[in-house]
Design an enzyme around this catalytic site. Sequence first.
Site, PDB file in Angstrom:
ATOM      1  N   ASP A  10       5.222  -0.838  87.300  1.00  0.00           N
ATOM      2  CA  ASP A  10       5.437   0.484  87.892  1.00  0.00           C
ATOM      3  C   ASP A  10       6.289   0.250  89.147  1.00  0.00           C
ATOM      4  O   ASP A  10       6.423  -0.882  89.624  1.00  0.00           O
ATOM      5  CB  ASP A  10       4.061   1.085  88.259  1.00  0.00           C
ATOM      6  CG  ASP A  10       4.148   2.237  89.206  1.00  0.00           C
ATOM      7  OD1 ASP A  10       4.903   3.184  88.904  1.00  0.00           O
ATOM      8  OD2 ASP A  10       3.493   2.195  90.265  1.00  0.00           O
ATOM      9  N   ASP A  12       6.844   3.043  92.202  1.00  0.00           N
ATOM     10  CA  ASP A  12       6.342   3.658  93.443  1.00  0.00           C
ATOM     11  C   ASP A  12       4.872   3.319  93.679  1.00  0.00           C
ATOM     12  O   ASP A  12       4.030   3.646  92.867  1.00  0.00           O
ATOM     13  CB  ASP A  12       6.544   5.175  93.389  1.00  0.00           C
ATOM     14  CG  ASP A  12       8.021   5.522  93.381  1.00  0.00           C
ATOM     15  OD1 ASP A  12       8.489   6.121  92.390  1.00  0.00           O
ATOM     16  OD2 ASP A  12       8.720   5.172  94.345  1.00  0.00           O
ATOM     17  N   LYS A  86      16.638  16.042  97.690  1.00  0.00           N
ATOM     18  CA  LYS A  86      15.595  15.082  98.062  1.00  0.00           C
ATOM     19  C   LYS A  86      15.986  13.674  97.622  1.00  0.00           C
ATOM     20  O   LYS A  86      15.843  12.701  98.358  1.00  0.00           O
ATOM     21  CB  LYS A  86      14.263  15.500  97.421  1.00  0.00           C
ATOM     22  CG  LYS A  86      13.140  14.504  97.579  1.00  0.00           C
ATOM     23  CD  LYS A  86      13.019  13.605  96.346  1.00  0.00           C
ATOM     24  CE  LYS A  86      11.989  12.538  96.583  1.00  0.00           C
ATOM     25  NZ  LYS A  86      11.877  11.607  95.424  1.00  0.00           N
ATOM     26  N   THR A 123       8.504   3.706  85.009  1.00  0.00           N
ATOM     27  CA  THR A 123       8.250   4.526  86.195  1.00  0.00           C
ATOM     28  C   THR A 123       8.574   5.990  85.938  1.00  0.00           C
ATOM     29  O   THR A 123       9.384   6.315  85.071  1.00  0.00           O
ATOM     30  CB  THR A 123       9.106   4.046  87.388  1.00  0.00           C
ATOM     31  OG1 THR A 123       8.943   4.934  88.487  1.00  0.00           O
ATOM     32  CG2 THR A 123      10.594   4.000  87.026  1.00  0.00           C
TER      33      THR A 123
HETATM   34  C1  XBP Z   1       5.864   7.954  91.211  1.00  0.00           C
HETATM   35  C2  XBP Z   1       6.204   9.380  91.004  1.00  0.00           C
HETATM   36  C3  XBP Z   1       7.586   9.847  91.332  1.00  0.00           C
HETATM   37  C4  XBP Z   1       7.838   9.696  92.827  1.00  0.00           C
HETATM   38  C5  XBP Z   1       8.973  10.587  93.284  1.00  0.00           C
HETATM   39  O1  XBP Z   1       6.381   7.283  90.109  1.00  0.00           O
HETATM   40  O2  XBP Z   1       5.370  10.129  90.541  1.00  0.00           O
HETATM   41  O3  XBP Z   1       7.659  11.211  90.984  1.00  0.00           O
HETATM   42  O4  XBP Z   1       6.674  10.140  93.529  1.00  0.00           O
HETATM   43  O5  XBP Z   1      10.143  10.264  92.549  1.00  0.00           O
HETATM   44  P1  XBP Z   1       5.794   5.830  89.634  1.00  0.00           P
HETATM   45  P2  XBP Z   1      11.006  11.448  91.916  1.00  0.00           P
HETATM   46  O6  XBP Z   1       4.491   5.562  90.398  1.00  0.00           O
HETATM   47  O7  XBP Z   1       5.575   5.990  88.144  1.00  0.00           O
HETATM   48  O8  XBP Z   1       6.865   4.837  89.996  1.00  0.00           O
HETATM   49  O9  XBP Z   1      11.121  12.517  92.969  1.00  0.00           O
HETATM   50  O10 XBP Z   1      12.330  10.823  91.559  1.00  0.00           O
HETATM   51  O11 XBP Z   1      10.218  11.895  90.718  1.00  0.00           O
HETATM   52 MG    MG Z   2       3.058   4.275  91.087  1.00  0.00          MG
END
Ligand code: XBP
Ligand code: MG
Length: 258
Positions: A10, A12, A86, A123
């Site tokens: 993953d 984020d 954003k 992700t």
């Molecule tokens: C995390 C998310 C993403 C980010 C924001 O993704 O849910 O939506 O918060 O990015 P992961 P965007 O944990 O699966 O990496 O605004 O580009 O969606």
């Molecule tokens: Mg995550």
Amino acid sequence: MDKLSALIFDVDGTLADTERDGHRVAFNRAFEEAGLDWFWDEARYGALLRVTGGKERIRLYVSEDWPDLLGAPDIDARIRSLHAAKTRHYLALLEAGAIPLRPGVRRLLQEARTAGLRLAIATTTTPENVTTLLRTTLGTEGLRWFEVIAAGDIVPAKKPAPDIFRLALSELGLAPTVCLALEDSENGLRAALGAGLPTVVATSGYTRDQDLSGAVAVLDGFGEPGAPVTVQAGTPPAAGHVDVASLKTWHRLAQTGL
Ligand code: XBP
Ligand code: MG
């Protein structure tokens, strides 16, 4: 028993702690730029994180705080436009070096490559956010370490749906039993488990109190030599920090329970 062949990361919260000081800040800058008196403080953003996807998160906020706007004929276009702004602000934060990798991530990636493990990403975030994070932290060479980058709107259903992990497995051409997923959140864990992937969770600021049952191990990070991890669930890594040996142990335990 299947040998571990690939790690599916993953982004984020896992590769980097991006949400509080990255995505949240970028959302607020986009709202201000659009002349909106919307502001997501840390607590509110933590609540909104229950929905994955930035556009989906804006829509959730609108439904909670500005429900009349949902009926506007151009609401979809306005959400897309806000999210594009954003993303521009988020990319600027990455280019400024404001978002480092979590401790131990670079070391673990290098150890995994040396051990011949294949690397992939699954992700919810926007693809350009991933490539820019990897390039600004690992360099253009580091970007090439990942054979597969499955990201964003490329699948119909975002986490906790398993779609993005299934896509990564399909592009790797591997069965889930020879892989291990690394995640930070309950949504991500549910998505990985839904795809049949044994999963190690390294919690981040927003996720340490979530229901992470089903993970083969739950830690407070990846750790470094001399900076051991705290183990919330599962077998502690023998070295005190996450390394390839511990990933292989967790992968074996996930298959045999022993
Ligand atoms: C995390 C998310 C993403 C980010 C924001 O993704 O849910 O939506 O918060 O990015 P992961 P965007 O944990 O699966 O990496 O605004 O580009 O969606
Ligand atoms: Mg995550």
